[in-house]
Design a protein around this motif. Structure first.
Motif, PDB file in Angstrom:
ATOM      1  N   TRP A 283       0.866  -1.184   0.000  1.00  0.00           N
ATOM      2  CA  TRP A 283       0.000   0.000   0.000  1.00  0.00           C
ATOM      3  C   TRP A 283       0.897   1.225   0.000  1.00  0.00           C
ATOM      4  CZ3 TRP A 283      -0.076   4.207   3.234  1.00  0.00           C
ATOM      5  CH2 TRP A 283      -1.149   5.115   3.069  1.00  0.00           C
ATOM      6  N   ALA A 287      -1.212   5.687  -4.946  1.00  0.00           N
ATOM      7  CA  ALA A 287      -1.374   4.281  -5.324  1.00  0.00           C
ATOM      8  C   ALA A 287      -0.585   3.882  -6.569  1.00  0.00           C
ATOM      9  CB  ALA A 287      -2.854   3.976  -5.535  1.00  0.00           C
ATOM     10  N   ARG A 302      -5.927  -1.894  -0.248  1.00  0.00           N
ATOM     11  CA  ARG A 302      -6.635  -0.627  -0.481  1.00  0.00           C
ATOM     12  C   ARG A 302      -6.398   0.380   0.633  1.00  0.00           C
ATOM     13  NH1 ARG A 302     -12.568  -2.845  -1.624  1.00  0.00           N
ATOM     14  NH2 ARG A 302     -11.914  -4.120   0.168  1.00  0.00           N
ATOM     15  N   THR A 303      -6.227  -0.094   1.853  1.00  0.00           N
ATOM     16  CA  THR A 303      -5.972   0.804   2.985  1.00  0.00           C
ATOM     17  C   THR A 303      -4.966   0.133   3.928  1.00  0.00           C
ATOM     18  OG1 THR A 303      -7.668  -0.164   4.411  1.00  0.00           O
ATOM     19  CG2 THR A 303      -8.374   1.638   2.931  1.00  0.00           C
ATOM     20  N   GLU A 306      -6.667  -2.585   5.902  1.00  0.00           N
ATOM     21  CA  GLU A 306      -6.906  -3.817   5.146  1.00  0.00           C
ATOM     22  C   GLU A 306      -5.632  -4.659   5.054  1.00  0.00           C
ATOM     23  OE1 GLU A 306      -7.144  -4.523   0.584  1.00  0.00           O
ATOM     24  OE2 GLU A 306      -9.171  -3.947   1.206  1.00  0.00           O
ATOM     25  N   SER A 332      -8.926   4.526   8.625  1.00  0.00           N
ATOM     26  CA  SER A 332      -8.528   3.278   7.954  1.00  0.00           C
ATOM     27  C   SER A 332      -7.051   2.977   8.175  1.00  0.00           C
ATOM     28  CB  SER A 332      -8.828   3.335   6.442  1.00  0.00           C
ATOM     29  OG  SER A 332     -10.194   3.519   6.213  1.00  0.00           O
TER      30      SER A 332
END
Length: 540
Positions: A283, A287, A302-303, A306, A332
């Protein structure tokens, strides 16, 4: 393998010790480097014959050690030729054909002369000799194993044998099992503390420092397995152990690895983790930086939350204390993915208070925490030659063993959380102050009519000579300030080191003076250049 970037190095194929596992994947051979006591696992597609490439090799590498290695090859060939003439009337060519088509993997005694190759491989330290074949193996800058970047360099497709595979018969078993039993000069290196070493990178050095009231620190070389030396005083010494007696390849952990932050340092680290076979989810705040690593086999998170929730051990390498806190505590963020047993390793260079705060919140959620800032630059990160300073959860430090071997040449365990942050700031304080002094000397030489190149030549002949001095002076002489270590980050580290001194009422006047010069360079828009651009702060 590809020639040019990594100079070739001659070697000979030997039988590995019985308990030495071959690396997983493509077919490979165990090679001893001429002129050294290094050994390597070499993939067949990265081997080339010695004689056809001999002149090309010599042109590429003119170093003294290389010439000595070539001389050693020639001497070996002369001896082998004499043995062959005395012991056999069969042609070498017939033996090669028979061995390659019918008896590959069986005995071969007379064909050593033709069996030379060029390659890139993982270096294996050891002693002793067996009956061997001649090969040429490329090395790379420094002593680090070239396999890290060499693994995927051959354009040959998977499974396709190389043209010269007929030369790659395995020699007869001999006294090679003695090879790994001797003591290697210098430090020994293990990947783990608690168990006998299974697989390790032989150029990875591993140190332990447990601080006590009487920190009597000593070095002690031992073999096979890292042990902690408890002295009568109760202090625990720094030690290093030889793990190469067991295996020279890294077995990547089967734990899922996450990585947050793909800057100058993080990018090289992730690339080496992937090359060594780790499963990595990445990550980055922007991105698009992830795309290259997705192509190399990484997964996309994605985060931060995650990534942490889907991985076993998550590493982070970001710019400063604010970024480190935001990554953990923000929306997040890492903390939201922490559950009991989840592991977080912060590799950012921050102050001890910041890292202690992050450790507390991670542990309060049942997570395990390790700080592991790294000493090095972009080049060393790409080369897998970083120095890792770790502190915190000792068990997690051991679990990170294969990761640290993939990204670094040396690892230190420094005890409780905060110790690594303090040590890292002190190291970078010294480096940043030295860089400013180099710039000051070069500019003073210029304004007093002295040759800057001659000053560098003089320094390189004296006791200050170092890779750092030479590279940074070359940057300045060439006007090339492409970042290897951002100027803004070394200034940040000086600022934090000065604050560390403040916290214990310890004077840091040299760092304070250097800090002012870096602040001047930042005002001149040098933040995103290399630290050597501090030179521009001195130009009138």
């Amino acid at each position: 393998g590809k020639l040019g970037r990594y100079p070739p190095w001659p070697g000979k194929i030997v039988n590995p010790p019985k308990d030495l596992k071959k690396p997983r994947g493509k077919k490979c051979f165990f090679v001893k480097f001429f002129g050294t006591e290094d050994h390597a696992w070499i993939k067949v597609e990265q081997l080339k014959p010695y004689h056809p490439h001999k002149e090309e090799m010599i042109k590429i590498n003119k170093g003294k050690r290389f010439q000595q290695a070539v001389d050693a090859v020639e001497e070996f060939l002369r001896k082998t030729k004499g043995k062959d003439q005395a012991s056999s009337h069969n042609s070498t060519e017939e033996k090669n054909r028979r061995n390659s088509s019918e008896e590959r993997g069986k005995q071969s005694t007379g064909e050593e002369k033709r069996k030379a190759s060029l390659s890139e491989g993982k270096v294996k330290k050891g002693t002793g000799e067996g009956k061997k074949r001649v090969s040429s193996v490329s090395s790379e800058r420094g002593s680090k194993s070239p396999l890290k970047r060499a693994q995927d360099q051959s354009p040959r497709k998977r499974g396709r044998p190389p043209k010269d595979e007929k030369d790659l018969t395995i020699p007869e078993s001999s006294t090679v099992k003695r090879m790994m039993t001797g003591t290697v000069a210098g430090f020994k290196w293990p990947p783990s503390v608690s168990e006998p070493v299974k697989d390790s990178d032989p150029h990875f050095h591993h140190f332990l420092l447990s601080q006590t009231e009487k920190p009597a620190v000593c070095y002690q070389a031992i073999t096979k397995k890292l042990k902690v030396c408890e002295e009568e005083t109760g202090s625990t010494s720094i030690q290093a152990a030889d793990s190469t007696a067991v295996n020279g390849s890294i077995t990547p952990t089967d734990k899922k690895i996450g990585f947050l932050g793909l800057g100058l340092m993080g990018s090289g680290i992730v690339s080496n983790l992937l090359k060594m076979g780790h499963t990595v989810t990445v990550w980055n705040r922007t991105a698009e930086k992830c795309d290259l690593f997705i192509q190399e086999g990484a997964r996309l998170g994605r985060t931060p939350a995650e990534v942490v929730s889907t991985c076993d051990i998550t590493f982070a390498c970001v710019s400063d204390p604010k970024a480190a806190k935001d990554l953990v505590l923000g929306p997040s963020g890492v903390l939201q993915g922490i559950r009991p047993g989840k592991c977080y390793v912060d590799m950012s260079t921050v102050d001890a208070d910041t890292v202690t705060e992050l450790a507390q919140v991670i542990v309060s959620r049942g997570g395990r925490f390790l700080e592991a800032p790294v000493s090095g630059n972009q080049q060393l990160s790409n080369d897998g030659m970083l120095v890792i300073l770790a502190a915190g959860d000792r068990g997690l430090y051991e679990d990170c063993s294969s990761c640290f071997q993939a990204m670094g040449k040396t690892s230190f365990f420094l005890g409780e959380v905060g110790n690594a942050a303090k040590m890292m700031l002190i190291v970078n304080m010294v480096q940043g102050s030295f860089m400013a002094t180099i710039a000051e000397g070069l500019t003073l030489a210029q304004v007093t009519g002295q040759s800057q190149q001659t000053l560098l030549d003089i320094l390189n002949q004296g006791q200050l000579a170092s890779i750092f001095l030479d590279q940074k002076c070359q940057n300045i002489l060439q006007g090339n300030f492409k970042p290897d270590f951002y100027l803004k980050y070394i200034q940040k580290d000086l600022r934090l080191a000065i604050a560390l001194g403040d916290s214990v009422n310890h004077p840091t006047p040299m760092a304070a003076a250097a800090n002012e010069v870096y602040k001047r360079a930042k005002a001149l828009d040098q933040s995103d250049n290399d630290m050597s651009a501090v030179y521009r702060a001195y130009i009138h």
